[in-house]
Design a protein around this motif. Structure first.
Motif, PDB file in Angstrom:
ATOM      1  N   MET A   1       0.827  -1.209   0.000  1.00  0.00           N
ATOM      2  CA  MET A   1       0.000   0.000   0.000  1.00  0.00           C
ATOM      3  C   MET A   1       0.866   1.266   0.000  1.00  0.00           C
ATOM      4  SD  MET A   1      -3.028   0.957   2.697  1.00  0.00           S
ATOM      5  CE  MET A   1      -4.071   2.390   2.480  1.00  0.00           C
ATOM      6  N   TYR A   2       2.044   1.190   0.674  1.00  0.00           N
ATOM      7  CA  TYR A   2       2.918   2.353   0.780  1.00  0.00           C
ATOM      8  C   TYR A   2       4.218   2.174   0.009  1.00  0.00           C
ATOM      9  CZ  TYR A   2      -0.095   4.323   4.389  1.00  0.00           C
ATOM     10  OH  TYR A   2      -1.153   4.859   5.078  1.00  0.00           O
ATOM     11  N   ARG A   3       4.170   1.285  -1.043  1.00  0.00           N
ATOM     12  CA  ARG A   3       5.379   1.085  -1.829  1.00  0.00           C
ATOM     13  C   ARG A   3       5.796   2.345  -2.584  1.00  0.00           C
ATOM     14  NH1 ARG A   3       4.166  -4.867  -4.555  1.00  0.00           N
ATOM     15  NH2 ARG A   3       4.302  -6.064  -2.600  1.00  0.00           N
ATOM     16  N   PHE A   4       4.849   3.228  -2.808  1.00  0.00           N
ATOM     17  CA  PHE A   4       5.173   4.459  -3.529  1.00  0.00           C
ATOM     18  C   PHE A   4       6.192   5.316  -2.773  1.00  0.00           C
ATOM     19  CE2 PHE A   4       1.613   5.404  -0.758  1.00  0.00           C
ATOM     20  CZ  PHE A   4       1.978   6.611  -0.179  1.00  0.00           C
ATOM     21  N   LEU A   5       6.335   5.063  -1.461  1.00  0.00           N
ATOM     22  CA  LEU A   5       7.304   5.829  -0.683  1.00  0.00           C
ATOM     23  C   LEU A   5       8.739   5.570  -1.123  1.00  0.00           C
ATOM     24  CD1 LEU A   5       5.799   5.511   2.917  1.00  0.00           C
ATOM     25  CD2 LEU A   5       5.740   7.510   1.413  1.00  0.00           C
ATOM     26  N   LEU A   6       8.956   4.454  -1.852  1.00  0.00           N
ATOM     27  CA  LEU A   6      10.299   4.122  -2.324  1.00  0.00           C
ATOM     28  C   LEU A   6      10.600   4.713  -3.693  1.00  0.00           C
ATOM     29  CD1 LEU A   6      10.477   0.384  -1.178  1.00  0.00           C
ATOM     30  CD2 LEU A   6      11.348   2.423  -0.009  1.00  0.00           C
ATOM     31  N   THR A   7       9.652   5.431  -4.274  1.00  0.00           N
ATOM     32  CA  THR A   7       9.902   6.073  -5.561  1.00  0.00           C
ATOM     33  C   THR A   7      10.795   7.305  -5.358  1.00  0.00           C
ATOM     34  OG1 THR A   7       7.941   7.468  -5.352  1.00  0.00           O
ATOM     35  CG2 THR A   7       7.663   5.307  -6.417  1.00  0.00           C
ATOM     36  N   PRO A   8      11.544   7.710  -6.384  1.00  0.00           N
ATOM     37  CA  PRO A   8      12.442   8.867  -6.235  1.00  0.00           C
ATOM     38  C   PRO A   8      11.728  10.115  -5.736  1.00  0.00           C
ATOM     39  CG  PRO A   8      12.922   7.697  -8.266  1.00  0.00           C
ATOM     40  CD  PRO A   8      11.684   7.066  -7.701  1.00  0.00           C
ATOM     41  N   ARG A   9      10.516  10.354  -6.226  1.00  0.00           N
ATOM     42  CA  ARG A   9       9.785  11.556  -5.814  1.00  0.00           C
ATOM     43  C   ARG A   9       9.554  11.574  -4.320  1.00  0.00           C
ATOM     44  NH1 ARG A   9       4.080  12.139  -5.589  1.00  0.00           N
ATOM     45  NH2 ARG A   9       3.430  14.329  -5.427  1.00  0.00           N
ATOM     46  N   TRP A  10       9.087  10.475  -3.781  1.00  0.00           N
ATOM     47  CA  TRP A  10       8.771  10.425  -2.356  1.00  0.00           C
ATOM     48  C   TRP A  10      10.023  10.317  -1.495  1.00  0.00           C
ATOM     49  CZ3 TRP A  10       4.449  11.541   0.283  1.00  0.00           C
ATOM     50  CH2 TRP A  10       3.293  11.719  -0.473  1.00  0.00           C
ATOM     51  N   LEU A  11      11.050   9.650  -2.003  1.00  0.00           N
ATOM     52  CA  LEU A  11      12.308   9.626  -1.252  1.00  0.00           C
ATOM     53  C   LEU A  11      12.890  11.037  -1.146  1.00  0.00           C
ATOM     54  CD1 LEU A  11      13.995   6.392  -2.657  1.00  0.00           C
ATOM     55  CD2 LEU A  11      13.072   6.744  -0.349  1.00  0.00           C
ATOM     56  N   GLY A  12      12.781  11.801  -2.235  1.00  0.00           N
ATOM     57  CA  GLY A  12      13.243  13.188  -2.187  1.00  0.00           C
ATOM     58  C   GLY A  12      12.443  14.022  -1.213  1.00  0.00           C
ATOM     59  N   LEU A  13      11.116  13.810  -1.211  1.00  0.00           N
ATOM     60  CA  LEU A  13      10.254  14.551  -0.288  1.00  0.00           C
ATOM     61  C   LEU A  13      10.563  14.169   1.157  1.00  0.00           C
ATOM     62  CD1 LEU A  13       7.958  16.557   0.030  1.00  0.00           C
ATOM     63  CD2 LEU A  13       6.331  14.660  -0.197  1.00  0.00           C
ATOM     64  N   ALA A  14      10.837  12.879   1.392  1.00  0.00           N
ATOM     65  CA  ALA A  14      11.188  12.433   2.744  1.00  0.00           C
ATOM     66  C   ALA A  14      12.505  13.046   3.195  1.00  0.00           C
ATOM     67  CB  ALA A  14      11.268  10.907   2.787  1.00  0.00           C
ATOM     68  N   ALA A  15      13.497  13.116   2.272  1.00  0.00           N
ATOM     69  CA  ALA A  15      14.784  13.717   2.621  1.00  0.00           C
ATOM     70  C   ALA A  15      14.622  15.203   2.940  1.00  0.00           C
ATOM     71  CB  ALA A  15      15.774  13.522   1.473  1.00  0.00           C
ATOM     72  N   LEU A  16      13.813  15.902   2.149  1.00  0.00           N
ATOM     73  CA  LEU A  16      13.563  17.319   2.406  1.00  0.00           C
ATOM     74  C   LEU A  16      12.879  17.518   3.755  1.00  0.00           C
ATOM     75  CD1 LEU A  16      13.539  20.265   1.484  1.00  0.00           C
ATOM     76  CD2 LEU A  16      11.380  19.803   0.312  1.00  0.00           C
ATOM     77  N   THR A  17      11.915  16.633   4.052  1.00  0.00           N
ATOM     78  CA  THR A  17      11.212  16.724   5.337  1.00  0.00           C
ATOM     79  C   THR A  17      12.176  16.536   6.496  1.00  0.00           C
ATOM     80  OG1 THR A  17       9.155  15.921   4.343  1.00  0.00           O
ATOM     81  CG2 THR A  17       9.365  15.732   6.733  1.00  0.00           C
ATOM     82  N   MET A  18      13.059  15.538   6.390  1.00  0.00           N
ATOM     83  CA  MET A  18      14.014  15.273   7.461  1.00  0.00           C
ATOM     84  C   MET A  18      14.979  16.443   7.639  1.00  0.00           C
ATOM     85  SD  MET A  18      14.841  11.242   6.749  1.00  0.00           S
ATOM     86  CE  MET A  18      16.096  11.208   8.038  1.00  0.00           C
ATOM     87  N   ALA A  19      15.416  17.040   6.518  1.00  0.00           N
ATOM     88  CA  ALA A  19      16.327  18.175   6.614  1.00  0.00           C
ATOM     89  C   ALA A  19      15.659  19.357   7.303  1.00  0.00           C
ATOM     90  CB  ALA A  19      16.812  18.566   5.221  1.00  0.00           C
ATOM     91  N   LEU A  20      14.398  19.628   6.914  1.00  0.00           N
ATOM     92  CA  LEU A  20      13.676  20.744   7.529  1.00  0.00           C
ATOM     93  C   LEU A  20      13.449  20.500   9.014  1.00  0.00           C
ATOM     94  CD1 LEU A  20      11.044  21.580   4.752  1.00  0.00           C
ATOM     95  CD2 LEU A  20      13.055  22.926   5.405  1.00  0.00           C
TER      96      LEU A  20
END
Length: 279
Positions: A1-20
């Protein structure tokens, strides 16, 4: 259900979230450290009000240089008996604002006016005078505040002359201020905007302590001068910033989770409204 989190778009969004979140947490921690430091300073100032005064020689280190007998002229850097004056080391932070006593003789011909200072909302000057100790070293004594002369920006207020002869002054240790500034001579007196010790030591030709003294009320030569209080600092603003930054960090994490949940649920079908053809 949450496999989309491993796509480049979501990995980038996760990295940005962690940095912020990391930056906001660091900002909150920095404000928290400032809050603790200011709280500790206020506690030290409060405790100093009832603490006994100790001799300055036993409280802070003096300047390394010692002048030859006699005082140098004021107003010409480097032509005093020891040339450019030396400044002693700054004391440990836990010594600041401590009450001390010091005995010496005022250099009554070397008053320093610090302009742009306020007391209870009124503009005026703080009056500093060097106090020379028996060993030839000196400390600047802030004898108090005096209001500006109303209606004439070019005039200076009358300043009571420092007493002659030996005096014992009780006050609180204040750190020298920072910043480059010109040293002006107006009507035969030194004028500055900040109490920067090194330039003043050079101008006076005296070896100065690495602190100056805020004289208490009713000290010798303080008639018509208002004693300058130790500057207690506001802490509520720092605490508010701590809460603000940490709330922002939590909201950023929540926002990422909300977007991920919305993506996992997929598009929501729009409800089709029936058309009233009878109309």
């Amino acid at each position: 259900m949450y496999r989309f989190l491993l796509t480049p778009r979501w990995l980038g969004l996760a990295a940005l979230t962690m940095a912020l979140v990391g930056l906001m947490a660091l900002a909150g921690q920095w404000q928290h450290d400032r809050y603790q430091a200011r709280t500790a300073t206020n506690a030290k100032i409060s405790a100093a009000r009832t603490a006994p005064a100790t001799p300055i020689e036993a409280t802070v280190p003096g300047p390394p240089a010692r002048p030859r007998p006699g005082d140098g002229p004021v107003g010409a850097a480097g032509d005093g008996p020891t040339g450019a004056g030396a400044v002693g080391p700054a004391p440990d932070a836990d010594r600041l604002w401590s009450p001390v006593s010091v005995t010496g003789r005022y250099r009554a011909d070397a008053d320093i006016l610090v302009r742009g200072r306020r007391s209870e909302g009124r503009l005026g000057f703080e009056v500093l005078t060097p106090l020379t100790l028996a060993d030839g070293t000196a400390i600047l004594v802030d004898r108090g505040w005096v209001q500006v002369t109303a209606g004439d920006a070019r005039s200076r207020p009358a300043v009571p002359r420092a007493p002659a002869g030996p005096v014992t002054v009780v006050g609180r240790l204040a750190p020298g201020e920072r910043g480059a500034q010109p040293i002006d001579i107006f009507e035969g007196r030194i004028e500055v905007r900040q109490v920067t010790l090194a330039p003043l030591a050079e101008r006076l030709g005296l070896p100065l302590y690495g602190v100056y003294l805020l004289a208490d009320q009713d000290q010798p030569g303080a008639a018509s001068l208002v004693a300058v209080p130790s500057p207690e600092q506001s802490t509520w603003q720092n605490l508010g910033y701590v809460i603000q930054w940490w709330i922002f960090a939590a909201m950023t994490v929540f926002g990422f989770g909300w977007l991920a949940r919305r993506e996992a649920r997929g598009p929501v079908a729009r409800a089709v409204q029936p058309v009233d053809r009878a109309a």
